[in-house]
Design a protein around this motif. Structure first.
Motif, PDB file in Angstrom:
ATOM      1  N   VAL A   1       0.825  -1.211   0.000  1.00 30.39           N
ATOM      2  CA  VAL A   1       0.000   0.000   0.000  1.00 30.39           C
ATOM      3  C   VAL A   1       0.858   1.259   0.000  1.00 30.39           C
ATOM      4  O   VAL A   1       0.688   2.152  -0.833  1.00 30.39           O
TER       5      VAL A   1
ATOM      6  N   THR B   1       2.144   0.621  -4.446  1.00 21.71           N
ATOM      7  CA  THR B   1       1.028   1.389  -5.013  1.00 21.71           C
ATOM      8  C   THR B   1       1.484   2.759  -5.480  1.00 21.71           C
ATOM      9  O   THR B   1       1.104   3.218  -6.568  1.00 21.71           O
TER      10      THR B   1
ATOM     11  N   ASP C   1       1.565   3.993  -9.325  1.00 23.46           N
ATOM     12  CA  ASP C   1       0.750   5.145  -9.710  1.00 23.46           C
ATOM     13  C   ASP C   1       1.588   6.221 -10.386  1.00 23.46           C
ATOM     14  O   ASP C   1       1.147   6.856 -11.353  1.00 23.46           O
TER      15      ASP C   1
ATOM     16  N   TRP D   1      -0.246  -3.907 -12.365  1.00 23.48           N
ATOM     17  CA  TRP D   1      -0.670  -4.779 -11.271  1.00 23.48           C
ATOM     18  C   TRP D   1      -0.675  -6.256 -11.648  1.00 23.48           C
ATOM     19  O   TRP D   1      -0.351  -7.104 -10.804  1.00 23.48           O
TER      20      TRP D   1
ATOM     21  N   SER E   1      -5.654  -4.126  -5.413  1.00 19.63           N
ATOM     22  CA  SER E   1      -5.221  -4.061  -6.820  1.00 19.63           C
ATOM     23  C   SER E   1      -4.553  -5.343  -7.269  1.00 19.63           C
ATOM     24  O   SER E   1      -4.419  -5.581  -8.481  1.00 19.63           O
TER      25      SER E   1
END
Length: 506
Positions: A428, A432, A436, A450, A504
């Motif tokens: 996380v 992530t 991103d 992912w 995800s």
């Protein structure tokens, strides 16, 4: 965008991320329903939300940063039933800190070293903390000379602590490392009967007037020796400095009696006393990794030195530097800098983002899983504790991890809680954000990221029996840390609480 508008924008993003994650529900089209009041809030910008607008009888009304802070306070009061007069001040301090940093960066000279540049590039900071840049409310003049984001570099102060008052752990290697700082930075030596005690100048300003320190300076148990001629470099954590000297190549970590994100950043006695046990367990795990061919490295915390009468306030911890651990020809970079983005980042330069991401996963993920699976070690592998070394083409070739203070060991922590902490930090907080940022810079790569991450976890699972991976890949949710609610409810900084986020990896 003028400076004040830029400061507002930088400060609004993490606050909005927290508010929307922890106290709102999506209502479509960038609109969110706030759980405390049911009011509608609209934002723009995806992963870096900004330009908040509140729905009123007359339509959408833009909110200034001050109005957003007031709205957040009102919503959290309604949502939790708890009042908090401190956090709004802390959020405003974070915003004002950013304004001071942006002003300083206009004329500051950035380091030419790519690693140091990455450590000193975090203008926004933690993307899911309401006040990531707060500096304790102090005037900018008191902390700006020591701010990594302002490209600071500064001399260390050297104290002498009388030998019978010196407390240290880590053996000869740690003691030699502390003493080597005088040579590395061309600083004063300790006189006969004293041990050298380096000090962060900001920390010494904060604690010099406290009775224990003031009295020791008065009666000779502690003496001021002067400052080094050469500077050390503050890293992203602010209180950890890098000394990139041929004779030392060390990091030195100090107490800093200022709240940075969730904690007052002091070297606490209980953490120092368990340091060697924790670091030894991690070192043993990484030694086993190396024997199996892994390039992953651990920057060991060798030990500490302090004064017995001000054990936490004057503590200094020495950590391995980079040169002995980085792969030949590779350049280490702070993962948090890659996630936030900065000039020179290899994420913007890569021509094959999917291959870059697969290489990144291959270096970062297996060591974290292996340490947990085979050695009962839970690395705090979040963005600020992970360095990723890249080759001349900018491709990831090695992961380096640091900070024994954040490491947890089984069975000290229940296995389920340990795994939750690992997933939050690694997936996380870390993967992530990197994914991103990569998708933002290279939108065509987004559908591939992912599935590639899932494949990396599955690849580990095919050769190791780690049942938690199956649960991770089938669970509908991942744990998201609630930094806003933690600070609002006056929780202990180390007390992690989580809410479910969409998975995800599923």
């Amino acid at each position: 965008m003028d400076l004040n508008a830029a400061a507002d924008a930088y400060a609004a993003t993490p606050l909005l991320n927290c508010l929307l994650r922890e106290a709102a529900e999506p209502a479509g089209g960038g609109v969110h329903r706030l759980r405390g009041s049911g009011r509608l809030l609209r934002v723009h910008g995806g992963r870096r939300p900004g330009r908040p607008e509140l729905r009123t009888a007359d339509g959408w009304r833009p909110l200034s940063h001050a109005e957003l802070v007031k709205l957040t306070s009102d919503e959290l009061g309604r949502f939790t039933g708890i009042t908090n007069d401190e956090l709004p001040v802390e959020i405003a301090d974070s915003r004002d800190t950013i304004a001071a940093l942006l002003t300083a960066r206009r004329t500051a000279r950035p380091p030419t070293d790519p690693y140091l540049l990455s450590e000193q590039s975090l203008v926004m900071g933690h993307p899911h903390h309401p006040a990531p840049k707060a500096r304790g409310g102090a005037p900018a003049a008191s902390w700006l000379p020591y701010a990594p984001e302002a490209h600071a570099r500064f001399p260390l102060l050297f104290l002498g602590v009388r030998e019978d008052q010196c407390a240290e752990e880590g053996g000869r290697a740690a003691a030699d490392a502390v003493d080597s700082l005088a040579d590395a930075l061309d600083g004063p030596r300790a006189p006969a009967g004293y041990r050298l005690l380096p000090a962060h100048p900001w920390q010494l300003e904060l604690v010099a007037a406290r009775p224990a320190v003031r009295e020791a300076l008065g009666d000779g148990r502690l003496v001021r020796l002067g400052e080094s001629r050469l500077p050390a470099w503050p890293t992203a954590s602010i209180r950890t400095l890098y000394v990139p000297d041929d004779s030392a190549d060390l990091f030195v970590k100090f107490s800093l009696d200022v709240r940075i994100t969730n904690d007052v950043r002091r070297l606490w006695r209980h953490d120092l006393l368990k340091l060697r046990r924790t670091d030894a367990a991690v070192e043993a795990g990484f030694a086993a990794l190396r024997r199996s061919g892994s390039r992953a490295a651990w920057l060991a915390d060798r030990g500490y030195r302090t004064a017995g009468f001000a054990f936490e306030e004057l503590a200094v911890l020495v950590r391995d530097g980079l040169r002995a651990h980085t792969a030949p020809g590779a350049t280490p970079l702070l993962a948090a800098a890659l996630a936030e983005g900065y000039p020179g980042s290899p994420l913007s330069a890569t021509t094959d983002p999917a291959a870059w991401w697969r290489a990144y996963l291959r270096e970062v993920v297996p060591p974290v899983l292996e340490l947990f699976d085979r050695h009962g070690v839970v690395l705090e592998a979040h963005l600020q504790n992970t360095l990723v070394a890249v080759d001349a083409a900018g491709m990831p070739v090695q992961a380096l991890f640091r900070d024994a203070e954040g490491v947890k060991l089984l069975p000290d922590l229940p296995r389920a809680a340990a795994w939750q902490r690992l997933v939050y930090c690694l997936v996380v907080n870390h993967l992530t954000e990197i994914a991103d940022e990569l998708a933002t810079r290279h939108p065509e790569s987004a559908p591939l990221l992912w599935p590639a991450a899932r494949e990396e976890f599955l690849r580990y699972a095919t050769t190791h029996h780690l049942p938690e991976i199956t649960d991770l890949l089938t669970s509908p949710s991942l744990p998201g840390k609630t930094n806003l609610l933690l600070r609002w409810t006056h929780a202990d900084g180390a007390d992690a609480r989580y809410i479910p986020l969409p998975n995800s990896l599923k």
